[in-house]
Design a protein around this motif. Structure first.
Motif, PDB file in Angstrom:
ATOM      1  N   THR A  55       6.254   7.548   3.337  1.00 31.35           N
ATOM      2  CA  THR A  55       5.080   8.078   2.071  1.00 31.35           C
ATOM      3  C   THR A  55       4.571   8.216   2.912  1.00 31.35           C
ATOM      4  N   ARG A 104      -4.334   6.185   3.743  1.00 35.16           N
ATOM      5  CA  ARG A 104      -3.875   5.773   3.136  1.00 35.16           C
ATOM      6  C   ARG A 104      -4.497   4.193   4.134  1.00 35.16           C
ATOM      7  N   HIS A 132      -0.358   0.334  -4.269  1.00 37.87           N
ATOM      8  CA  HIS A 132       0.388   1.543  -3.246  1.00 37.87           C
ATOM      9  C   HIS A 132       0.693   2.181  -4.647  1.00 37.87           C
ATOM     10  N   GLN A 135       4.592   4.203  -4.556  1.00 38.39           N
ATOM     11  CA  GLN A 135       5.714   3.044  -4.466  1.00 38.39           C
ATOM     12  C   GLN A 135       5.848   3.126  -5.972  1.00 38.39           C
ATOM     13  N   VAL A 166       2.545  -3.336  -3.059  1.00 36.47           N
ATOM     14  CA  VAL A 166       2.824  -2.517  -3.504  1.00 36.47           C
ATOM     15  C   VAL A 166       3.883  -3.980  -5.035  1.00 36.47           C
ATOM     16  N   ARG A 219       8.679  -7.287   2.489  1.00 36.58           N
ATOM     17  CA  ARG A 219       8.438  -7.541   3.222  1.00 36.58           C
ATOM     18  C   ARG A 219       7.447  -8.561   3.936  1.00 36.58           C
ATOM     19  N   PRO A 259      10.454  -1.934  -0.259  1.00 36.88           N
ATOM     20  CA  PRO A 259      10.371  -0.781  -0.438  1.00 36.88           C
ATOM     21  C   PRO A 259      10.303   0.037   0.891  1.00 36.88           C
ATOM     22  N   GLY A 260      10.511  -0.945   1.663  1.00 40.59           N
ATOM     23  CA  GLY A 260      10.718   0.109   3.228  1.00 40.59           C
ATOM     24  C   GLY A 260       9.647  -0.162   3.664  1.00 40.59           C
TER      25      GLY A 260
HETATM   26  C1  NCD Z   1       5.389  -0.756   1.818  1.00 37.74           C
HETATM   27  C2  NCD Z   1       3.436  -0.132   2.083  1.00 37.74           C
HETATM   28  O1  NCD Z   1       3.482  -0.304   3.497  1.00 37.74           O
HETATM   29  O2  NCD Z   1       2.864  -1.056   1.637  1.00 37.74           O
HETATM   30  N1  NCD Z   1       5.683   0.771   2.424  1.00 37.74           N
HETATM   31  C3  NCD Z   1       5.866   1.897   1.780  1.00 37.74           C
HETATM   32  O3  NCD Z   1       4.557   1.989   1.500  1.00 37.74           O
HETATM   33  N2  NCD Z   1       6.961   2.196   1.955  1.00 37.74           N
HETATM   34  C4  NCD Z   1       5.320  -2.276   2.187  1.00 37.74           C
HETATM   35  C5  NCD Z   1       5.444  -2.422   3.685  1.00 37.74           C
HETATM   36  O4  NCD Z   1       4.414  -1.908   4.414  1.00 37.74           O
HETATM   37  O5  NCD Z   1       6.552  -4.444   3.689  1.00 37.74           O
END
Ligand code: NCD
Length: 317
Positions: A55, A104, A132, A135, A166, A219, A259-260
């Motif tokens: 991000t 964030r 988010h 995202q 997310v 995740r 989303p990673g």
């Molecule tokens: C997510 C987040 O930080 O909310 N990742 C992201 O922004 N791509 C999801 C996560 O941390 O599992």
């Protein structure tokens, strides 16, 4: 649009409009010099009080490709460490003449709070379990780019819904754009109330997987969980993981998303994450164009921004 704090602040028309604008910026990215002057003279601060790879980098690139000046504020190297309050920190940053602050924070509601202390546009880049929004926009964009539309598409959000900002943002955006959203999770990973969630629920991935257009894995948010919500990662993978075996039940053209950062071997097998049906890298790629669209749309509402109703965006400059 003055700030982007929650995806729920956007109507379906506004969502679609931002996705269209992102499409223009995706074309800019194909150019030899992927840069436009839309935010020349503007300053964007990236204020990340919680860790991030995708991000943060993606907002940084997006702002630079719009010709903005970018300042990376690092909470761990700031006077917050000396006990300065968040409000004093924000007012100090704002006093330097900042146009947009990308925030964030591990606490839900912080970007909202910050927007009350500054005239700069505030963009929520993830707050606690709450929201988010960019995202959700990039996920919707990735699906729309592949399937043409989200209308009538069946999308499962699978995993740790309770702690996922997310999931909260995606469920709303996908449903607003006409998709049918199914939450797939063990009971322990669902929020205590689903009031206001435009979704149905399943506790059995095998029962729903065969009809999906998109399988979206989440995740397990270990950093936000105190008690164990399932017996072991092995057990979780067996019931809710997108394993190579389970993947055979997916339609051959169904999309796999995440989303990673991924926990490979837990919510998704490595071979699947890197396989032909995976759009996980594509999501990252789309993130830059989507964030350019958000920054551009907000900049046009800043004092001195070109807020004329001629439909001209920075992507056309
Ligand atoms: C997510 C987040 O930080 O909310 N990742 C992201 O922004 N791509 C999801 C996560 O941390 O599992």
């Amino acid at each position: 649009m003055r700030n982007l704090l929650s995806i729920e602040d956007l109507s379906a028309e506004e969502l679609s409009g931002l996705l269209d604008l992102a499409g223009n910026f995706a074309q800019v990215q194909q150019r030899e010099v992927p840069k436009v002057p839309a935010l020349r003279g503007k300053t964007v601060v990236l204020a990340f009080f919680e860790d991030s790879t995708r991000t943060r980098t993606s907002f940084d690139l997006a702002a630079r490709r719009l010709s903005a000046d970018v300042v990376n504020f690092s909470a761990s190297q700031s006077s917050l460490k000396k006990g300065e309050s968040l409000r004093d920190t924000v007012e100090t940053i704002a006093a330097m003449g900042v146009d947009a602050i990308v925030v964030r924070h591990r606490s839900s509601g912080t970007p909202n709070q910050i927007s009350k202390w500054t005239d700069a546009a505030v963009i929520n880049a993830g707050d606690g379990w709450h929201q988010h929004p960019t995202q959700a926009l990039l996920d919707a964009y990735t699906i729309r780019a592949r399937l043409g539309s989200l209308e009538g598409k069946r999308i499962a959000l699978c995993g740790d819904i309770a702690h996922s900002r997310v999931a909260r943002s995606d469920a709303h955006a996908f449903a607003a754009l006409g998709a049918e959203v199914i939450l797939v999770a063990p009971r322990t990973m669902l929020p205590s109330s689903l009031a206001g969630w435009p979704v149905s629920v399943s506790h059995n991935l095998d029962q729903v997987i065969g009809d999906l257009d998109v399988a979206y894995l989440l995740r397990i948010q270990k950093e936000r969980i105190n008690d164990a919500l399932f017996p072991s990662e092995r057990e979780y993978r067996k019931l809710f993981g997108l394993t190579a075996d389970r993947c055979r039940q997916l339609k051959p053209d169904a999309m796999i998303m995440h989303p990673g950062p991924m926990n490979r071997g837990v919510e998704i097998d490595s071979i699947i994450a890197d396989g032909a049906q995976s759009f996980i890298q594509k999501q990252v790629e789309m993130g830059v164009a989507v964030r350019m669209a958000v920054l551009d749309a907000l900049a046009r509402n800043l004092p001195g921004g070109n807020n004329s109703a001629d439909g001209q965006s920075g992507a056309n400059t």
